[in-house]
Write a protein that holds these residues in place. Structure first.
Motif, PDB file in Angstrom:
ATOM      1  N   THR A 161     -20.054 -42.318 -27.303  1.00 37.14           N
ATOM      2  CA  THR A 161     -20.067 -43.646 -27.818  1.00 37.14           C
ATOM      3  C   THR A 161     -18.997 -44.017 -28.627  1.00 37.14           C
ATOM      4  N   ALA A 162     -18.224 -42.815 -29.314  1.00 32.24           N
ATOM      5  CA  ALA A 162     -17.217 -43.249 -30.508  1.00 32.24           C
ATOM      6  C   ALA A 162     -16.162 -43.945 -29.664  1.00 32.24           C
ATOM      7  N   THR A 163     -15.714 -44.563 -30.460  1.00 33.54           N
ATOM      8  CA  THR A 163     -14.268 -45.252 -30.173  1.00 33.54           C
ATOM      9  C   THR A 163     -13.171 -44.757 -30.815  1.00 33.54           C
ATOM     10  N   TRP A 164     -11.860 -44.657 -30.281  1.00 32.89           N
ATOM     11  CA  TRP A 164     -10.936 -44.172 -30.859  1.00 32.89           C
ATOM     12  C   TRP A 164      -9.895 -45.062 -31.327  1.00 32.89           C
ATOM     13  N   ASP A 165      -9.198 -44.569 -32.393  1.00 31.97           N
ATOM     14  CA  ASP A 165      -8.282 -45.586 -33.183  1.00 31.97           C
ATOM     15  C   ASP A 165      -7.047 -44.745 -32.745  1.00 31.97           C
ATOM     16  N   TRP A 166      -5.860 -45.328 -32.024  1.00 29.69           N
ATOM     17  CA  TRP A 166      -4.715 -44.622 -31.928  1.00 29.69           C
ATOM     18  C   TRP A 166      -3.452 -45.391 -32.616  1.00 29.69           C
ATOM     19  N   THR A 167      -3.645 -46.148 -33.630  1.00 30.61           N
ATOM     20  CA  THR A 167      -2.816 -46.860 -34.302  1.00 30.61           C
ATOM     21  C   THR A 167      -3.250 -46.560 -35.982  1.00 30.61           C
ATOM     22  N   LEU A 168      -3.235 -45.359 -36.367  1.00 34.80           N
ATOM     23  CA  LEU A 168      -3.552 -44.742 -37.736  1.00 34.80           C
ATOM     24  C   LEU A 168      -2.575 -45.236 -38.765  1.00 34.80           C
ATOM     25  N   SER A 169      -2.787 -45.551 -39.942  1.00 32.03           N
ATOM     26  CA  SER A 169      -1.999 -46.204 -40.754  1.00 32.03           C
ATOM     27  C   SER A 169      -0.950 -44.933 -41.409  1.00 32.03           C
ATOM     28  N   PRO A 170       0.111 -45.447 -41.913  1.00 26.50           N
ATOM     29  CA  PRO A 170       1.048 -44.491 -42.368  1.00 26.50           C
ATOM     30  C   PRO A 170       0.261 -43.556 -43.507  1.00 26.50           C
ATOM     31  N   ALA A 171      -0.773 -44.133 -44.396  1.00 25.33           N
ATOM     32  CA  ALA A 171      -1.533 -43.424 -45.265  1.00 25.33           C
ATOM     33  C   ALA A 171      -2.105 -42.391 -44.756  1.00 25.33           C
ATOM     34  N   ASP A 172      -2.621 -42.761 -43.521  1.00 21.62           N
ATOM     35  CA  ASP A 172      -3.591 -41.636 -42.998  1.00 21.62           C
ATOM     36  C   ASP A 172      -2.871 -40.661 -42.337  1.00 21.62           C
ATOM     37  N   LEU A 173      -1.791 -40.832 -41.569  1.00 24.04           N
ATOM     38  CA  LEU A 173      -1.092 -39.951 -41.025  1.00 24.04           C
ATOM     39  C   LEU A 173      -0.304 -39.001 -42.210  1.00 24.04           C
ATOM     40  N   ALA A 174       0.172 -39.466 -43.166  1.00 23.77           N
ATOM     41  CA  ALA A 174       0.794 -38.852 -44.477  1.00 23.77           C
ATOM     42  C   ALA A 174      -0.425 -37.706 -44.954  1.00 23.77           C
TER      43      ALA A 174
END
Length: 187
Positions: free
Chosen positions: A125-138
């Motif tokens: 039931t989880a949803t996925w976020d594919w537009t992660l913030s630059p801070a998350d990616l860093a």
């Protein structure tokens, strides 16, 4: 000046065949100086065959970078978001490097990669976020698994905390990093 992609090809092919263990220190090309690097590195296995911790100076995942169009990227995102990882079968390379954060790594066939990729979803039931913030990616890139988050990877995080990163060379998925939580990345 030798481009990163040529240097990566010289390193990745023998390393992928298990013939050598070497380190590459890519130099920036003019196109890379204008934006994030398109190539990355991957961890090497230890002499015992046990995966070693990823190292930014390890051999390259691949020379070509991600050449998927928007539809190809959307196909990957949709397959994970829907739980239909079988839809990824045509996207995987014949041999895929599967890395589970905190759990090791192995080479997989296309069919094995489909099965392994499906295991990342503990809650359908989880949803996925594919537009992660630059801070998350860093933060991901600063972790011990940073080389498996190249600038052109397809990276998602679920609402329940799982993280997945697809390394694409040309139009084929060549490596998948799966983490059951951000904390398991050790960053």
């Amino acid at each position: 000046m030798i481009s990163t992609r040529i240097l990566a090809a010289a390193v990745a092919v023998p390393a992928a065949l298990g013939l050598v263990a070497c380190a590459a220190t890519p130099t920036a090309t003019s196109s890379e100086a204008a934006g994030p690097a398109a190539s990355s590195s991957r961890p090497a296995a230890s002499a015992s065959g046990t995966p070693a911790a990823p190292s930014p100076a390890a051999d390259s995942i691949g020379p070509a970078g991600n050449a998927l169009d928007a539809g190809g990227i959307q196909d990957i995102e949709d397959a994970i978001s829907s739980g239909n990882t079988a839809a990824l079968e045509q996207r995987f390379a014949p041999q895929v490097r599967i890395v589970t954060a905190g759990g090791g790594e192995h080479q997989a066939t296309t069919a094995q990669a489909v099965t392994a990729t499906g295991a990342v979803e503990s809650d359908l039931t989880a949803t996925w976020d594919w537009t992660l913030s630059p801070a998350d990616l860093a933060g991901f890139r600063a972790s011990s698994y940073g080389p498996l988050f190249p600038a052109d990877a397809v990276i998602g995080r679920s609402s329940t905390g799982e993280v997945i990163s697809f390394t694409v060379v040309g139009t084929a998925i060549t490596a998948v990093l799966m983490a059951h939580s951000v904390a398991s990345l050790g960053g």
